[in-house]
Structures are given as C-alpha cells and as structure tokens.
Design a protein around this motif. Structure first.
Motif, PDB file in Angstrom:
ATOM      1  N   GLY A  55      57.566  38.610   2.017  1.00 44.40           N
ATOM      2  CA  GLY A  55      56.128  38.659   1.605  1.00 44.40           C
ATOM      3  C   GLY A  55      55.687  37.434   0.830  1.00 44.40           C
ATOM      4  O   GLY A  55      56.691  36.582  -0.020  1.00 44.40           O
ATOM      5  N   GLU A  56      54.710  36.770   1.250  1.00 42.56           N
ATOM      6  CA  GLU A  56      53.987  35.787   0.504  1.00 42.56           C
ATOM      7  C   GLU A  56      52.640  35.933  -0.277  1.00 42.56           C
ATOM      8  O   GLU A  56      51.782  36.304   0.390  1.00 42.56           O
ATOM      9  CB  GLU A  56      53.684  34.476   1.782  1.00 42.56           C
ATOM     10  N   ILE A  57      52.818  35.714  -1.538  1.00 43.79           N
ATOM     11  CA  ILE A  57      51.594  35.898  -2.351  1.00 43.79           C
ATOM     12  C   ILE A  57      51.153  34.817  -3.069  1.00 43.79           C
ATOM     13  O   ILE A  57      51.829  34.144  -3.586  1.00 43.79           O
ATOM     14  CB  ILE A  57      51.948  37.156  -3.339  1.00 43.79           C
ATOM     15  N   LEU A  89      60.203  38.977 -11.618  1.00 45.31           N
ATOM     16  CA  LEU A  89      58.989  39.712 -12.330  1.00 45.31           C
ATOM     17  C   LEU A  89      59.757  40.769 -13.043  1.00 45.31           C
ATOM     18  O   LEU A  89      60.617  41.731 -12.526  1.00 45.31           O
ATOM     19  CB  LEU A  89      58.236  40.177 -11.227  1.00 45.31           C
ATOM     20  N   LEU A  90      59.369  41.275 -14.486  1.00 48.89           N
ATOM     21  CA  LEU A  90      59.908  42.140 -15.155  1.00 48.89           C
ATOM     22  C   LEU A  90      58.732  43.300 -15.647  1.00 48.89           C
ATOM     23  O   LEU A  90      57.748  42.846 -15.685  1.00 48.89           O
ATOM     24  CB  LEU A  90      60.619  41.691 -16.561  1.00 48.89           C
ATOM     25  N   TYR A  91      59.328  44.382 -15.706  1.00 50.77           N
ATOM     26  CA  TYR A  91      58.492  45.444 -16.620  1.00 50.77           C
ATOM     27  C   TYR A  91      58.567  45.384 -17.664  1.00 50.77           C
ATOM     28  O   TYR A  91      59.651  44.460 -18.345  1.00 50.77           O
ATOM     29  CB  TYR A  91      58.918  46.977 -15.920  1.00 50.77           C
ATOM     30  N   GLU A  92      57.841  45.715 -18.355  1.00 54.99           N
ATOM     31  CA  GLU A  92      57.950  45.781 -19.918  1.00 54.99           C
ATOM     32  C   GLU A  92      59.123  46.132 -20.563  1.00 54.99           C
ATOM     33  O   GLU A  92      59.605  45.474 -21.567  1.00 54.99           O
ATOM     34  CB  GLU A  92      56.542  46.796 -20.645  1.00 54.99           C
ATOM     35  N   THR A 119      56.855  44.114  -1.287  1.00 55.07           N
ATOM     36  CA  THR A 119      55.526  43.254  -1.247  1.00 55.07           C
ATOM     37  C   THR A 119      54.430  43.972  -1.706  1.00 55.07           C
ATOM     38  O   THR A 119      53.642  43.505  -2.383  1.00 55.07           O
ATOM     39  CB  THR A 119      55.147  42.666   0.270  1.00 55.07           C
ATOM     40  N   GLY A 120      54.238  45.212  -1.305  1.00 58.33           N
ATOM     41  CA  GLY A 120      52.814  45.786  -1.657  1.00 58.33           C
ATOM     42  C   GLY A 120      53.122  46.150  -3.024  1.00 58.33           C
ATOM     43  O   GLY A 120      52.155  46.287  -4.107  1.00 58.33           O
ATOM     44  N   LYS A 121      54.239  46.686  -3.584  1.00 57.50           N
ATOM     45  CA  LYS A 121      54.488  46.986  -5.124  1.00 57.50           C
ATOM     46  C   LYS A 121      54.046  45.935  -6.066  1.00 57.50           C
ATOM     47  O   LYS A 121      53.152  45.900  -6.926  1.00 57.50           O
ATOM     48  CB  LYS A 121      55.755  47.606  -5.263  1.00 57.50           C
ATOM     49  N   TRP A 125      51.166  44.964  -8.515  1.00 63.72           N
ATOM     50  CA  TRP A 125      51.562  44.805 -10.213  1.00 63.72           C
ATOM     51  C   TRP A 125      51.136  43.440 -10.469  1.00 63.72           C
ATOM     52  O   TRP A 125      50.743  43.113 -11.490  1.00 63.72           O
ATOM     53  CB  TRP A 125      53.167  44.583 -10.015  1.00 63.72           C
ATOM     54  N   LEU A 126      51.087  42.530  -9.560  1.00 61.44           N
ATOM     55  CA  LEU A 126      50.196  41.144  -9.838  1.00 61.44           C
ATOM     56  C   LEU A 126      49.110  41.092 -10.006  1.00 61.44           C
ATOM     57  O   LEU A 126      48.484  40.361 -11.102  1.00 61.44           O
ATOM     58  CB  LEU A 126      50.866  39.976  -8.725  1.00 61.44           C
TER      59      LEU A 126
END
Lengths: 363, 126
Positions: A55-57, A89-92, A119-121, A125-126
């Motif tokens: 995935g590329e974001i 990327l981290l969750y709280e 990628t979708g998740k 999130w982002l």
C-alpha cells in the motif's frame, strides 16, 4: 478466485506458470520454480519480487512532519529529504496497527508504504488521526506498481541495464530516477537481508522495468522465498512477529521507537509497559535435532507451555532448524533450554539471538 | 500427469504399498503427492519396531513451506527405515517410487485388497 485484485505483473506470473494464491486480496505468485532456488538467487546473485500489492499512502500539507511524527513510532521531522525511515503505527495501548516505511519527499510531503493486508485499515486509521492537522491523506495504492530487486548483484544489474549509477544512494535513502523514460522512485531498501532496491512507479512503467530485468536473467521470486529470506534476516512480518496484540517492546523493536521526540500515539502505554515489565517477548530458537519448528507450534519448558513459534523454517541458507518465537520472559534468556512440540513430540532446542544471518547491507 | 506404476496398492491419502515378498511391503508417497508438495526438505519417520495402524498418522514429509502428515495405508510393524532419505530427502522428488520410506511386516496380507489399484487411484490424483 473472483474478487481478487491483480497486480500489473499478473500476466507475467501466469505466463511463467507460477503457483498463484490469494494474498491480502491479491492473486500473487508464491513460487515460480523452487523456493530454494529463488531464495539462493537472492543470497548469491540477484532476484526480483512483484510487491505491487503493497500500500502507498501519500501525506501532503503544511503539517506533514508533525502529523507523521504524531502517528509514527520513529521520527521524521529532523530527517533530510530523500530519507526512508522504518517504524510502526501504534494504537493508544501501544500495540501495532502496522509497520511501514516513511519516504520523506519534503517537509510537506511523505509517502507511507504499508503492508498490503493492512492498507484499508491503515488508511482509515490515518484519516481518523489527521483531525486538527493541516494535511491531506490519500490512498494511492492502485496508482503504484512496485518491484523489489534484491541481492549482491542488484546494483550492477541496474547499472548495466539502464546506465543508472546507484552507488551513491545510501542505505534507507531514495531518489527519483528516469528509467525507460518513466519517472520512478528508487530506494536502497528491501526485505531480504541483502543489498537491493525497491522501485515504485506507474504500473505500466513497472511492467516495462520488470520485463527488462527478466530479459537479462534476473530470477523472478515469489512470496515463498520472500518469507524465507526475511525470516533469516529476522525481519518481522505483521500478523506473525507483530500484531495488534503485540507492542514494539515485546517484539524487540524498541530501537524504532523515538521516546525522546514529542508525544505520539502509544507512547504512554509503551513507557508503562517498560516500567511494569513484559510478560512475553520475541526470541530466536534453534532446535538441537533436525525437525521443522513451524508457525503456531507451542514452545515448552518441561511440562509447561511457555510460548509459540511465530515463524520457523529449516533455514535454506544455514541448513539449521531455527525459529522466531514469543516466549514468557522468564524463559527468554539466551541459552535457556526449551522444546518445541512437533506432531506430539517435544523436540529439544535453545533460546538464541535473532542474528541468524550476517546481513549484507551496503551502508 | 503424475506417474503411476502397475502392481502397487494406493491409498486415498496418497501413499503407495509394494509387496516385496511374503508379508513384507515397502511404503512410500505417490508421484502426485511429491509434485503437490514441492521439494522435500525433511522426512519425519518412526523408528524400527513401531506398530503402524491403518489410517493413523505415522510421520510427515515436509517442504520448505509445509508439513504434510503421513497416514499408514496398512496395519503392521516397521522393520526398516530408509536411512538414505535423512541426508537426501529430495530423492522423493526424483523418483517417488524408488524412494521408499518404510519397510513393513504386515499383520494381514489380505487387507491390501481394501486399497486402490492404479486406475482407481488415477481418478483421485487427476
């Protein structure tokens, strides 16, 4: 097989008679001829992987650096343009949304390369975390094809074929290059433990470049060899060594967390975890007799189950049965005697470091 | 199209049985099974003297990516293990019918009639 997405190179894989399987919603090549031959071609010469499913974001805008540093475990603000940075990327609560590479194009533009299966998740999130930041977040995954060309002869192959000198391109940096009249991103990165490059571009350009590599005999390699190679290099794979239940601390990836930078999502939970201590952490294992410690097999100390194998193989390069495993911290010290349960037999082994292989990065 | 030999007995779980003499047989995996598995990198076999029970798991053949359990096509006792396969498991890929796994003393020779012949097994492995 319907509803599966195709990469721009599917026609090539089918033409080569590759064994194809669904992976992360894409129909992907697992092996063309032999995982062992493909693996060895990367260790000893040069091989290429279709990783167009990644995935590329793209993050753009005035607040790009502060936003990325808010969601990213590593740090981007102080880095020069053209740098690639690995992190998570981290969750709280400190567990991992995904691991990724951040390509710093400028202070106002970063390309985030994420796992295909996430990628979708990740994109959702982002976008959710972007409130209050002056940025736009765009999922450009379908606009990019990607080739990983890996192995000690990767640099020479690109030089000979396209007359492009990458000797000055440092480890974990990238540049925009023209290859076959197409503008692409080339980075000195990879997922094999060898020197090599990843090339991102328009799917049409990626097809042309792939065919050019094919014509000079670069070995096409499937996801099977990609996994055996990254495993020997002890590189984590999401869903195995890392997940939304595992933190970077437990996975031995603390060096990719910059605690000293400004606040970021998950920081507090990680600091608390370090303070209170881990229950389990990722270790290396080596079996003392031939058997294959595969993913999911339970790890024992005496009669007690103390963990599980996250990835394991009869290493193609080292010809030894080795694994990565999550085990209780009381049994995580190097040299600890353990056993892996394989078809109801306890096969003896020891905890070892995860430096299975001398990595051959060009730094 | 995978290779099949006349005169062998085949199981639905892709093992073959060949009568050597009397109640003594060799057991291996079929050419179809090895072709599905890919390069064999490890064979996990029982020790001499082990009692085999028909349809019960007795070991595994493993490729780089996967372990494939072996199921006994017969009731009997292991009298010899093919030690050549320990160092060179890929011999199974070279010729699945030469690379036998176990030599077994059958409890009952007549029970072989319950296994498949070449034609019936061919239908399973198309």
């Amino acid at each position: 097989m319907e509803n599966l997405k195709e990469t721009c190179l599917l026609g090539y894989h089918q033409g080569k008679g590759a064994k194809l399987e669904a992976f992360a919603g894409y129909l992907m090549p697992i092996v063309y001829t032999s995982i062992i031959e493909e693996h060895n071609s990367v260790r000893n010469n040069v091989g290429m992987f279709d990783v167009s499913h990644m995935g590329e974001i793209l993050v753009k805008g005035k607040d790009t650096c502060s936003y990325v540093d808010h969601v990213f475990s590593n740090e981007i603000t102080s880095k020069p343009d053209g740098k690639v940075v690995y992190g998570m990327l981290l969750y709280e609560k400190g567990t991992i949304v995904d691991d990724l590479l951040v390509y710093k194009i400028s202070d106002q533009e970063c390309l985030l390369v994420v796992n295909a299966s996430n990628t979708g998740k990740d994109y959702t999130w982002l976008v959710e975390q972007s409130d209050g930041f002056d940025v736009t977040v765009a999922n450009l995954s379908d606009d990019y094809g990607q080739i990983a060309i890996q192995g000690p002869n990767a640099e020479a192959t690109i030089k000979d074929l396209f007359d492009i000198d990458l000797s000055e391109l440092g480890f974990y940096t990238f540049a925009f290059k023209n290859i076959l009249d197409c503008k692409v991103i080339v980075s000195r990165t990879g997922y094999t433990g060898e020197d090599g490059f990843e090339i991102y571009g328009d799917p049409m350009a990626i097809r042309l470049i792939w065919d050019a590599f094919d014509a000079v005999g670069v070995t096409p390699c499937g996801l099977g060899a990609r996994d055996t190679l990254r495993f020997e290099a002890a590189l984590p794979l999401y869903g195995h060594e890392i997940s939304d239940e595992i933190t970077p601390v437990g996975a031995g990836l603390k060096m990719f967390v910059r605690f000293e930078k400004n606040d970021f999502i998950g920081k507090q939970a990680l600091e608390e975890q370090i303070e209170s201590g881990l229950k389990r952490r990722l270790v290396g294992l080596e079996l003392l007799q031939t058997a294959i410690p595969r993913e999911g097999y339970p790890v024992y100390s005496g009669d007690n189950e103390i963990g599980y194998v996250t990835t394991g193989y009869l290493s193609i390069t080292l010809k030894k049965p080795i694994a990565m495993a999550m085990v209780d911290v009381d049994h995580a010290k190097i040299g600890t005697e353990i056993a892996v349960k394989i078809r109801n037999k306890l096969v003896p082994g020891v905890v070892r470091d995860r430096k299975f292989l001398q990595k051959n990065y060009k730094k | 199209m995978s290779k099949l030999l006349d005169g062998l007995y085949y199981s639905e779980s892709h093992e073959w049985v060949k009568v050597v003499e009397g109640n003594t047989v060799l057991i291996g995996i079929t050419d179809f099974a090895q072709s599905q598995l890919g390069t064999v990198v490890f064979v996990d076999l029982p020790e001499t003297g082990t009692k085999l029970v028909k349809d019960a798991e007795f070991g595994a053949v493993e490729s780089v990516k996967a372990a494939s359990d072996l199921f006994s096509p017969v009731d009997g006792t292991v009298i010899e293990v093919n030690e050549d396969l320990i160092g060179e498991p890929e011999k199974i890929n070279e010729d699945a019918y030469e690379a036998w796994l176990l030599k077994v003393e059958l409890d009952d020779l007549e029970a072989l009639k319950d296994l498949l012949g070449k034609v019936d097994y061919a239908k399973l492995s198309e």
